[in-house]
Scaffold this motif. Structure first.
Motif, PDB file in Angstrom:
ATOM      1  N   UNK A 227       0.832  -1.204   0.000  1.00 42.05           N
ATOM      2  CA  UNK A 227       0.000   0.000   0.000  1.00 42.05           C
ATOM      3  C   UNK A 227       0.871   1.259   0.000  1.00 42.05           C
ATOM      4  N   UNK A 228       0.630   2.138  -0.966  1.00 43.44           N
ATOM      5  CA  UNK A 228       1.252   3.458  -1.011  1.00 43.44           C
ATOM      6  C   UNK A 228       0.168   4.455  -0.603  1.00 43.44           C
ATOM      7  N   UNK A 229       0.295   4.992   0.610  1.00 44.36           N
ATOM      8  CA  UNK A 229      -0.792   5.782   1.196  1.00 44.36           C
ATOM      9  C   UNK A 229      -0.426   7.265   1.221  1.00 44.36           C
ATOM     10  N   UNK A 230      -1.268   8.072   0.608  1.00 40.90           N
ATOM     11  CA  UNK A 230      -1.115   9.515   0.581  1.00 40.90           C
ATOM     12  C   UNK A 230      -1.879  10.102   1.764  1.00 40.90           C
ATOM     13  N   UNK A 231      -1.172  10.730   2.686  1.00 42.11           N
ATOM     14  CA  UNK A 231      -1.789  11.266   3.895  1.00 42.11           C
ATOM     15  C   UNK A 231      -2.348  12.670   3.638  1.00 42.11           C
ATOM     16  N   UNK A 232      -2.488  13.463   4.675  1.00 42.71           N
ATOM     17  CA  UNK A 232      -3.154  14.757   4.635  1.00 42.71           C
ATOM     18  C   UNK A 232      -2.483  15.729   3.658  1.00 42.71           C
ATOM     19  N   UNK A 233      -3.255  16.755   3.283  1.00 37.47           N
ATOM     20  CA  UNK A 233      -2.791  17.912   2.500  1.00 37.47           C
ATOM     21  C   UNK A 233      -2.776  17.680   1.002  1.00 37.47           C
ATOM     22  N   UNK A 234      -3.565  16.723   0.533  1.00 40.67           N
ATOM     23  CA  UNK A 234      -3.709  16.519  -0.904  1.00 40.67           C
ATOM     24  C   UNK A 234      -4.877  17.346  -1.474  1.00 40.67           C
ATOM     25  N   UNK A 235      -5.699  17.929  -0.596  1.00 45.73           N
ATOM     26  CA  UNK A 235      -6.981  18.501  -1.002  1.00 45.73           C
ATOM     27  C   UNK A 235      -6.838  19.883  -1.644  1.00 45.73           C
ATOM     28  N   UNK A 236      -7.782  20.186  -2.517  1.00 44.76           N
ATOM     29  CA  UNK A 236      -7.934  21.549  -3.035  1.00 44.76           C
ATOM     30  C   UNK A 236      -8.483  22.441  -1.916  1.00 44.76           C
ATOM     31  N   UNK A 237      -8.485  23.761  -2.100  1.00 43.95           N
ATOM     32  CA  UNK A 237      -9.014  24.647  -1.062  1.00 43.95           C
ATOM     33  C   UNK A 237     -10.482  24.400  -0.721  1.00 43.95           C
ATOM     34  N   UNK A 238     -11.266  23.854  -1.661  1.00 45.13           N
ATOM     35  CA  UNK A 238     -12.695  23.644  -1.407  1.00 45.13           C
ATOM     36  C   UNK A 238     -13.193  22.458  -2.219  1.00 45.13           C
ATOM     37  N   UNK A 239     -14.318  21.936  -1.808  1.00 45.15           N
ATOM     38  CA  UNK A 239     -14.985  20.874  -2.553  1.00 45.15           C
ATOM     39  C   UNK A 239     -15.607  21.411  -3.845  1.00 45.15           C
ATOM     40  N   UNK A 240     -16.074  20.499  -4.676  1.00 45.96           N
ATOM     41  CA  UNK A 240     -16.837  20.872  -5.855  1.00 45.96           C
ATOM     42  C   UNK A 240     -18.097  21.614  -5.413  1.00 45.96           C
ATOM     43  N   UNK A 241     -18.271  22.826  -5.890  1.00 49.66           N
ATOM     44  CA  UNK A 241     -19.353  23.686  -5.413  1.00 49.66           C
ATOM     45  C   UNK A 241     -20.729  23.151  -5.769  1.00 49.66           C
ATOM     46  N   UNK A 242     -20.807  22.333  -6.799  1.00 51.06           N
ATOM     47  CA  UNK A 242     -22.105  21.807  -7.242  1.00 51.06           C
ATOM     48  C   UNK A 242     -22.438  20.475  -6.597  1.00 51.06           C
TER      49      UNK A 242
END
Length: 438
Positions: free
Chosen positions: A67-82
């Protein structure tokens, strides 16, 4: 008709609950690597791909790491607005998560992702509380094989086992509803005693506050002396303190549901070689997931030697799923303590460990009356071929035959901060076969 419909709903709920943890994954403790210990928030698409290349370079899948696990801080500033769906940071991950997962899969590896059962992740990005269904669906569409699910910003939905169970069960059911096998790694730091409720919803659960790369330093940020009824798990928990935390809860784990002692620090530089040997050995015999946390693209020979000791890994991956138990623990006048551990393995074989956390060399006789306290007198007076799992035999394989012993292993020398790990095979059944067959 209404009665039939009600029965159908009840049956569906039973099936859903049955599937929540029994997903065919983690039949033995999971093995892999996670970004957090070494990289923290400084991750990118290239970080993940480089780590995967490190797996290939050092042949880590051969030893079970997949398993190659990507931890925190991969996210964009916000979710998809729709749609509300999670989005990856387009600067850090320009190819997108599905493309990244596809590349990981093309190397014969599995892809893991991270979120938190809270409004925000521990790094301050959007969490999954209230978004479990859309997040699970999105992770499945991306091709995720693993979810590490944290506990930050939980909106006060903790403090009793039922509150924590409900919050974490929501994601468990959402993952199973996707139809994709996704290993569910709960990371709630031992809060509310997850060993009592998590076995029905997760493949593994953290039992303590976060580890840091230190052998035995007490830190007020990890304030509890025991995790039983601990009210503040904290973080900066030294390695040997987590061993103490794990000692009483081994009985709660087993096939496809494991106590997680946190990610490994082996190779990160905060401990000595002997201390890292202890770290890797104790995590293995306690049946913790073995999730590397170092730079796997560039490892020293010592680090590689430790994490690829296949005799120790075999104990961790033993199909009995039985964690070693602490038989006794005694303080040492100069500080620290001595402790004895033992556990059952396949084919009526056993693992025995002696741990010295004191600052001085100790001399100990390992009595089989202690080792086989659960097996009874015939085992306690029996004769065993003993293999030292941190010595190599004449062919260069881990697990040297150091002789036959009856009733005890006498006069064992164990150095400062060392561990001794043996495999015991009843002499009447030993046939000089390869250790992996025993």
């Amino acid at each position: 008709m209404l009665k039939q419909l009600t029965s159908l709903v009840c049956i569906s709920l039973v099936v859903l609950n049955a599937l929540a943890h029994n997903n065919g994954l983690a039949l033995t403790p999971q093995m892999g690597w996670d970004t957090w210990n070494y990289y923290g928030c400084s991750i990118s698409e290239q970080t993940i791909l480089d780590a995967a290349q490190g797996f290939i370079k050092y042949d880590l899948p051969k030893y079970g790491y997949n398993y190659v696990v990507m931890d925190d801080c991969w996210q964009a500033p916000a979710r998809n607005a729709t749609t509300g769906a999670p989005i990856a940071d387009p600067t850090k991950f320009p190819s997108g998560m599905k493309a990244l997962a596809d590349q990981i899969h093309s190397m014969g590896l599995k892809f893991g992702i991270y979120s938190s059962a809270g409004m925000y992740t521990c790094g301050g990005h959007f969490g999954s509380l209230g978004y479990e269904t859309i997040d699970a669906q999105t992770y499945a569409e991306w091709g995720a094989d693993y979810l590490k699910y944290d506990n930050c910003y939980n909106e006060g939905q903790a403090g009793t086992p039922k509150l924590s169970y409900d919050r974490y069960a929501n994601m468990s059911f959402a993952l199973n509803a996707t139809g994709r096998p996704i290993l569910y790694s709960m990371c709630n730091w031992g809060e509310d005693g997850p060993w009592n409720f998590a076995p029905t919803i997760a493949n593994s659960w953290r039992i303590s506050g976060d580890i840091y790369d230190n052998y035995n330093r007490f830190d007020e940020r990890c304030p509890c002396l025991s995790m039983i009824d601990c009210k503040l798990a904290g973080y900066h928990c030294a390695m040997t303190r987590i061993i103490d935390f794990a000692a009483p809860v081994g009985q709660k784990a087993g096939t496809n549901h494991w106590n997680d002692l946190d990610m490994l620090e082996v190779g990160n530089g905060g401990m000595t070689y002997d201390e890292y040997v202890t770290h890797f050995s104790m995590w293995s015999i306690l049946k913790s997931p073995l999730i590397l946390g170092n730079n796997v693209l560039n490892m020293t020979n010592e680090t590689l030697e430790i994490i690829t000791n296949d005799a120790i890994i075999a104990v961790n991956q033993d199909s009995t799923g039985s964690a070693a138990e602490r038989m006794w623990k005694v303080p040492v006048f100069s500080g620290g303590d001595l402790s004895s551990w033992s556990g059952s393995l396949v084919n009526n074989t056993f693992v025995i460990a002696l741990l010295n956390t004191s600052p001085e060399t100790q001399y100990v006789t390992v009595n089989f009356t202690d080792v086989f306290i659960d097996q009874g007198p015939s085992y306690q007076t029996g004769t065993y071929v003993i293999y030292d799992l941190w010595q190599k035999d004449s062919a260069g394989a881990w697990g040297k035959d150091i002789g036959t012993y009856t009733a005890a292993i006498p006069d064992v020398e164990i150095g400062m901060h060392q561990v001794r790990i043996w495999k015991a095979v009843p002499a009447s059944t030993n046939s000089r076969r390869d250790l992996a067959e025993l």
